[in-house]
Design a protein around this motif. Structure first.
Motif, PDB file in Angstrom:
ATOM      1  N   VAL A   2       0.835  -1.199   0.000  1.00  0.00           N
ATOM      2  CA  VAL A   2       0.000   0.000   0.000  1.00  0.00           C
ATOM      3  C   VAL A   2       0.872   1.252   0.000  1.00  0.00           C
ATOM      4  O   VAL A   2       0.546   2.236  -0.677  1.00  0.00           O
ATOM      5  CB  VAL A   2      -0.962  -0.008   1.213  1.00  0.00           C
ATOM      6  CG1 VAL A   2      -1.730   1.278   1.304  1.00  0.00           C
ATOM      7  CG2 VAL A   2      -1.905  -1.187   1.128  1.00  0.00           C
ATOM      8  N   GLU A   3       1.977   1.195   0.730  1.00  0.00           N
ATOM      9  CA  GLU A   3       2.873   2.348   0.775  1.00  0.00           C
ATOM     10  C   GLU A   3       3.441   2.643  -0.612  1.00  0.00           C
ATOM     11  O   GLU A   3       3.546   3.805  -1.013  1.00  0.00           O
ATOM     12  CB  GLU A   3       4.021   2.119   1.763  1.00  0.00           C
ATOM     13  CG  GLU A   3       3.577   2.003   3.201  1.00  0.00           C
ATOM     14  CD  GLU A   3       3.150   0.593   3.573  1.00  0.00           C
ATOM     15  OE1 GLU A   3       3.452  -0.352   2.830  1.00  0.00           O
ATOM     16  OE2 GLU A   3       2.502   0.456   4.610  1.00  0.00           O
ATOM     17  N   LEU A   4       3.798   1.596  -1.335  1.00  0.00           N
ATOM     18  CA  LEU A   4       4.326   1.770  -2.691  1.00  0.00           C
ATOM     19  C   LEU A   4       3.272   2.379  -3.603  1.00  0.00           C
ATOM     20  O   LEU A   4       3.569   3.287  -4.392  1.00  0.00           O
ATOM     21  CB  LEU A   4       4.787   0.423  -3.256  1.00  0.00           C
ATOM     22  CG  LEU A   4       5.266   0.432  -4.709  1.00  0.00           C
ATOM     23  CD1 LEU A   4       6.488   1.336  -4.858  1.00  0.00           C
ATOM     24  CD2 LEU A   4       5.572  -0.968  -5.169  1.00  0.00           C
ATOM     25  N   LEU A   5       2.049   1.915  -3.481  1.00  0.00           N
ATOM     26  CA  LEU A   5       0.959   2.451  -4.300  1.00  0.00           C
ATOM     27  C   LEU A   5       0.725   3.926  -3.988  1.00  0.00           C
ATOM     28  O   LEU A   5       0.605   4.755  -4.902  1.00  0.00           O
ATOM     29  CB  LEU A   5      -0.316   1.639  -4.064  1.00  0.00           C
ATOM     30  CG  LEU A   5      -1.550   2.067  -4.838  1.00  0.00           C
ATOM     31  CD1 LEU A   5      -1.300   1.997  -6.329  1.00  0.00           C
ATOM     32  CD2 LEU A   5      -2.730   1.205  -4.454  1.00  0.00           C
ATOM     33  N   LYS A   6       0.678   4.277  -2.708  1.00  0.00           N
ATOM     34  CA  LYS A   6       0.478   5.674  -2.321  1.00  0.00           C
ATOM     35  C   LYS A   6       1.614   6.559  -2.825  1.00  0.00           C
ATOM     36  O   LYS A   6       1.390   7.656  -3.339  1.00  0.00           O
ATOM     37  CB  LYS A   6       0.378   5.796  -0.801  1.00  0.00           C
ATOM     38  CG  LYS A   6      -0.938   5.317  -0.247  1.00  0.00           C
ATOM     39  CD  LYS A   6      -0.962   5.502   1.265  1.00  0.00           C
ATOM     40  CE  LYS A   6      -2.241   4.997   1.863  1.00  0.00           C
ATOM     41  NZ  LYS A   6      -2.259   5.170   3.330  1.00  0.00           N
ATOM     42  N   TYR A   7       2.840   6.079  -2.693  1.00  0.00           N
ATOM     43  CA  TYR A   7       4.003   6.847  -3.142  1.00  0.00           C
ATOM     44  C   TYR A   7       3.973   7.057  -4.656  1.00  0.00           C
ATOM     45  O   TYR A   7       4.241   8.149  -5.147  1.00  0.00           O
ATOM     46  CB  TYR A   7       5.288   6.142  -2.723  1.00  0.00           C
ATOM     47  CG  TYR A   7       6.541   6.893  -3.100  1.00  0.00           C
ATOM     48  CD1 TYR A   7       6.936   8.004  -2.368  1.00  0.00           C
ATOM     49  CD2 TYR A   7       7.308   6.502  -4.184  1.00  0.00           C
ATOM     50  CE1 TYR A   7       8.085   8.714  -2.714  1.00  0.00           C
ATOM     51  CE2 TYR A   7       8.448   7.192  -4.540  1.00  0.00           C
ATOM     52  CZ  TYR A   7       8.829   8.297  -3.806  1.00  0.00           C
ATOM     53  OH  TYR A   7       9.956   8.996  -4.158  1.00  0.00           O
ATOM     54  N   ALA A   8       3.635   5.998  -5.388  1.00  0.00           N
ATOM     55  CA  ALA A   8       3.592   6.101  -6.847  1.00  0.00           C
ATOM     56  C   ALA A   8       2.514   7.091  -7.293  1.00  0.00           C
ATOM     57  O   ALA A   8       2.745   7.885  -8.214  1.00  0.00           O
ATOM     58  CB  ALA A   8       3.336   4.730  -7.453  1.00  0.00           C
ATOM     59  N   LEU A   9       1.370   7.068  -6.635  1.00  0.00           N
ATOM     60  CA  LEU A   9       0.314   8.011  -6.995  1.00  0.00           C
ATOM     61  C   LEU A   9       0.689   9.446  -6.618  1.00  0.00           C
ATOM     62  O   LEU A   9       0.376  10.385  -7.348  1.00  0.00           O
ATOM     63  CB  LEU A   9      -1.001   7.607  -6.322  1.00  0.00           C
ATOM     64  CG  LEU A   9      -1.646   6.334  -6.865  1.00  0.00           C
ATOM     65  CD1 LEU A   9      -2.841   5.951  -6.022  1.00  0.00           C
ATOM     66  CD2 LEU A   9      -2.027   6.486  -8.323  1.00  0.00           C
ATOM     67  N   ASP A  15       2.281   4.258 -14.028  1.00  0.00           N
ATOM     68  CA  ASP A  15       2.735   2.942 -14.480  1.00  0.00           C
ATOM     69  C   ASP A  15       3.163   2.092 -13.281  1.00  0.00           C
ATOM     70  O   ASP A  15       2.797   0.920 -13.176  1.00  0.00           O
ATOM     71  CB  ASP A  15       3.864   3.064 -15.493  1.00  0.00           C
ATOM     72  CG  ASP A  15       5.070   3.844 -14.961  1.00  0.00           C
ATOM     73  OD1 ASP A  15       4.881   4.700 -14.076  1.00  0.00           O
ATOM     74  OD2 ASP A  15       6.188   3.581 -15.440  1.00  0.00           O
ATOM     75  N   ALA A  16       3.882   2.697 -12.342  1.00  0.00           N
ATOM     76  CA  ALA A  16       4.305   1.964 -11.143  1.00  0.00           C
ATOM     77  C   ALA A  16       3.101   1.613 -10.274  1.00  0.00           C
ATOM     78  O   ALA A  16       3.044   0.528  -9.688  1.00  0.00           O
ATOM     79  CB  ALA A  16       5.309   2.786 -10.353  1.00  0.00           C
ATOM     80  N   ALA A  17       2.125   2.508 -10.193  1.00  0.00           N
ATOM     81  CA  ALA A  17       0.912   2.236  -9.422  1.00  0.00           C
ATOM     82  C   ALA A  17       0.146   1.066 -10.028  1.00  0.00           C
ATOM     83  O   ALA A  17      -0.367   0.204  -9.305  1.00  0.00           O
ATOM     84  CB  ALA A  17       0.035   3.479  -9.370  1.00  0.00           C
TER      85      ALA A  17
END
Length: 50
Positions: A2-9, A15-17
């Motif tokens: 979830v942290e990676l998704l939030k950071y990517a957004l 693309d990363a999200a």
């Protein structure tokens, strides 16, 4: 994840999200299959004849 998704957004890296979302969905599906194989089938409860 979830942290990676939030950071990517936050950084507008869509693309990363998208990769994070797809990876999460595949992981959940794979883990669900493992859990389903270990579970026993449900039994039907019936009343006792009198």
């Amino acid at each position: 994840m979830v942290e990676l998704l939030k950071y990517a957004l936050e950084k507008q890296r869509y693309d990363a999200a998208a990769y994070a979302i797809v990876y999460g969905l595949i992981k959940v599906k794979k883990d669900g299959k493992k859990a389903g194989q270990k579970a026993r089938p449900a039994r039907v409860l019936r009343t006792r004849p009198e």
